[in-house]
Write an enzyme that holds these catalytic residues in place. Sequence first.
Site, PDB file in Angstrom:
ATOM      1  N   GLU A   1      12.532  -9.248   2.754  1.00  0.00           N
ATOM      2  CA  GLU A   1      11.752  -7.977   3.081  1.00  0.00           C
ATOM      3  C   GLU A   1      12.535  -6.651   2.768  1.00  0.00           C
ATOM      4  OE1 GLU A   1      10.263  -8.166   7.117  1.00  0.00           O
ATOM      5  OE2 GLU A   1      10.344  -6.067   7.165  1.00  0.00           O
TER       6      GLU A   1
ATOM      7  N   HIS B   1      12.648  -2.210   2.730  1.00  0.00           N
ATOM      8  CA  HIS B   1      12.105  -1.192   2.881  1.00  0.00           C
ATOM      9  C   HIS B   1      12.965  -0.091   2.299  1.00  0.00           C
ATOM     10  CE1 HIS B   1       9.257  -2.646   5.462  1.00  0.00           C
ATOM     11  NE2 HIS B   1      10.075  -3.541   5.936  1.00  0.00           N
ATOM     12  N   LEU B   2      12.628   1.155   1.793  1.00  0.00           N
ATOM     13  CA  LEU B   2      13.358   2.122   1.499  1.00  0.00           C
ATOM     14  C   LEU B   2      13.965   2.791   2.289  1.00  0.00           C
ATOM     15  CD1 LEU B   2      10.526   3.405  -1.236  1.00  0.00           C
ATOM     16  CD2 LEU B   2      12.950   2.863  -1.831  1.00  0.00           C
ATOM     17  N   SER B   3      13.294   3.121   3.503  1.00  0.00           N
ATOM     18  CA  SER B   3      13.540   3.918   4.584  1.00  0.00           C
ATOM     19  C   SER B   3      14.185   3.086   5.740  1.00  0.00           C
ATOM     20  CB  SER B   3      12.528   5.020   5.205  1.00  0.00           C
ATOM     21  OG  SER B   3      11.356   3.994   5.772  1.00  0.00           O
TER      22      SER B   3
ATOM     23  N   PRO C   1       0.673  -1.194   0.088  1.00  0.00           N
ATOM     24  CA  PRO C   1       0.026  -0.019   0.003  1.00  0.00           C
ATOM     25  C   PRO C   1       0.826   1.181   0.109  1.00  0.00           C
ATOM     26  CG  PRO C   1      -0.079  -1.140   2.293  1.00  0.00           C
ATOM     27  CD  PRO C   1       0.403  -2.060   1.211  1.00  0.00           C
ATOM     28  N   ASN C   2       0.361   2.176  -0.969  1.00  0.00           N
ATOM     29  CA  ASN C   2       0.977   3.576  -0.720  1.00  0.00           C
ATOM     30  C   ASN C   2       2.167   3.619  -1.576  1.00  0.00           C
ATOM     31  OD1 ASN C   2      -1.267   4.915   0.773  1.00  0.00           O
ATOM     32  ND2 ASN C   2      -0.279   3.783   2.443  1.00  0.00           N
TER      33      ASN C   2
ATOM     34  N   TYR D   1      11.093   9.151   1.544  1.00  0.00           N
ATOM     35  CA  TYR D   1      11.254   8.293   0.421  1.00  0.00           C
ATOM     36  C   TYR D   1      11.913   8.649  -0.696  1.00  0.00           C
ATOM     37  CZ  TYR D   1       8.084   6.021   3.382  1.00  0.00           C
ATOM     38  OH  TYR D   1       7.169   5.288   4.649  1.00  0.00           O
TER      39      TYR D   1
ATOM     40  N   HIS E   1       3.863  -3.936   9.407  1.00  0.00           N
ATOM     41  CA  HIS E   1       3.899  -3.800  10.898  1.00  0.00           C
ATOM     42  C   HIS E   1       2.588  -4.294  11.433  1.00  0.00           C
ATOM     43  CE1 HIS E   1       7.285  -1.385   9.758  1.00  0.00           C
ATOM     44  NE2 HIS E   1       6.395  -0.547   8.839  1.00  0.00           N
TER      45      HIS E   1
ATOM     46  N   ASP F   1       1.452 -15.601   7.576  1.00  0.00           N
ATOM     47  CA  ASP F   1       1.074 -16.657   7.621  1.00  0.00           C
ATOM     48  C   ASP F   1       1.034 -17.190   5.989  1.00  0.00           C
ATOM     49  OD1 ASP F   1       0.626 -16.970  10.313  1.00  0.00           O
ATOM     50  OD2 ASP F   1      -1.793 -16.791  10.010  1.00  0.00           O
TER      51      ASP F   1
ATOM     52  N   ASN G   1       8.255  -5.476  -0.495  1.00  0.00           N
ATOM     53  CA  ASN G   1       7.940  -4.230   0.378  1.00  0.00           C
ATOM     54  C   ASN G   1       6.477  -4.190   0.670  1.00  0.00           C
ATOM     55  OD1 ASN G   1       7.732  -1.811   1.576  1.00  0.00           O
ATOM     56  ND2 ASN G   1       8.933  -0.519   0.100  1.00  0.00           N
TER      57      ASN G   1
ATOM     58  N   ALA H   1       2.968  -0.540   4.927  1.00  0.00           N
ATOM     59  CA  ALA H   1       2.604  -0.359   6.215  1.00  0.00           C
ATOM     60  C   ALA H   1       2.071  -1.858   6.964  1.00  0.00           C
ATOM     61  CB  ALA H   1       1.315   0.387   6.572  1.00  0.00           C
TER      62      ALA H   1
ATOM     63  N   ARG I   1      12.761   5.217  12.689  1.00  0.00           N
ATOM     64  CA  ARG I   1      11.508   6.246  12.563  1.00  0.00           C
ATOM     65  C   ARG I   1      10.644   5.693  14.024  1.00  0.00           C
ATOM     66  NH1 ARG I   1       9.073   5.057   6.952  1.00  0.00           N
ATOM     67  NH2 ARG I   1       7.775   7.190   7.623  1.00  0.00           N
TER      68      ARG I   1
ATOM     69  N   ARG J   1       4.935  11.122  -2.625  1.00  0.00           N
ATOM     70  CA  ARG J   1       4.895  10.604  -1.157  1.00  0.00           C
ATOM     71  C   ARG J   1       5.983  10.979  -0.384  1.00  0.00           C
ATOM     72  NH1 ARG J   1       4.671   4.688   1.060  1.00  0.00           N
ATOM     73  NH2 ARG J   1       3.905   5.267   3.354  1.00  0.00           N
TER      74      ARG J   1
ATOM     75  N   ARG K   1       6.987   1.286  13.706  1.00  0.00           N
ATOM     76  CA  ARG K   1       7.584   0.838  12.501  1.00  0.00           C
ATOM     77  C   ARG K   1       8.678  -0.306  12.807  1.00  0.00           C
ATOM     78  NH1 ARG K   1       5.466   3.821   8.378  1.00  0.00           N
ATOM     79  NH2 ARG K   1       5.044   6.134   8.963  1.00  0.00           N
TER      80      ARG K   1
HETATM   81  C1  DQA Z   1       8.172   1.262   3.810  1.00  0.00           C
HETATM   82  C2  DQA Z   1       8.378   1.585   5.442  1.00  0.00           C
HETATM   83  C3  DQA Z   1       6.671   1.307   6.139  1.00  0.00           C
HETATM   84  O1  DQA Z   1       6.980   1.582   7.632  1.00  0.00           O
HETATM   85  C4  DQA Z   1       6.181   2.385   5.557  1.00  0.00           C
HETATM   86  O2  DQA Z   1       4.596   1.999   5.973  1.00  0.00           O
HETATM   87  C5  DQA Z   1       5.901   2.185   3.873  1.00  0.00           C
HETATM   88  C6  DQA Z   1       7.325   2.235   3.309  1.00  0.00           C
HETATM   89  C7  DQA Z   1       9.478   1.711   3.249  1.00  0.00           C
HETATM   90  O3  DQA Z   1       9.745   1.310   2.257  1.00  0.00           O
HETATM   91  O4  DQA Z   1      10.420   2.435   3.897  1.00  0.00           O
HETATM   92  O5  DQA Z   1       4.793   2.368   3.308  1.00  0.00           O
HETATM   93  O6  DQA Z   1       7.912   0.164   3.744  1.00  0.00           O
END
Ligand code: DQA
Length: 147
Positions: free
Chosen positions: A97, A99-101, A10-11, A23, A79, A86, A73, A76, A106, A18, A110
Site C-alpha cells: 500500500e 500514499h504520496l502524502s 480514484p482521482n 500532492y 479508507h 477482501d 495507491n 480514498a 492529515r 490536484r 485518513r
Molecule cells: C492518497 C491519500 C488518500 O487519503 C487520498 O484520498 C488520495 C491520495 C495519497 O496518495 O496520499 O486520493 O492515497
Amino acid sequence: MVQILVINGPNLNLLGTREPGVYGAVTLAGIEERLRARAGSRAELQFRQSNHEGDLVGWIHEAGRNGTGVILNAGAYTHTSIALRDAISGAGATVIEVHLSNVHARESFRHRSTIAPVARGVIAGFGPLSYDLALEALLDGREGACA
Ligand code: DQA
C-alpha cells in the site's frame, strides 16, 4: 522477469493539478516514468488507473491469479473499501500500500486503512519516492520478514 502491477485509484489521474500543496506537481505519467527508469531491466511494470472500485477489485484478482506483485495507491478507497481488502485477502495477492502524502499527518478519516492489515507493508509520505520504495520492497523478496 518479475512482473509488477502498479494500480492507482480514484482521482490520481488528476495529479499535477490536484491540490499541489498536498500532492506536489508530479503527474501520474511522471510517476510512471521515474518508476520505469528505476526498475530498468529488474522488473516488467504495468500501470493502471481507475476511478471505479470494481476495476481495482478485478485487477487485484488478476494479480493474485498470476502471482504478480502489486503496488497499490487506492486513493480514498483506502479508507472506505472492504471490497478491496477482501479482494487482496481472497486472491492472495502480494500488495504494498502506498500514499504520496503522509495520511497520518492529515484528517483523522485518513488515519484508518481497510487495506493495511492485509498488505505486506505500507509506505506513505514520500511523494513519488513512495512508489520507488514499494518497488524495492517487492524486488527485495524479504518483504514481510518482520510481520
Ligand atoms: C492518497 C491519500 C488518500 O487519503 C487520498 O484520498 C488520495 C491520495 C495519497 O496518495 O496520499 O486520493 O492515497
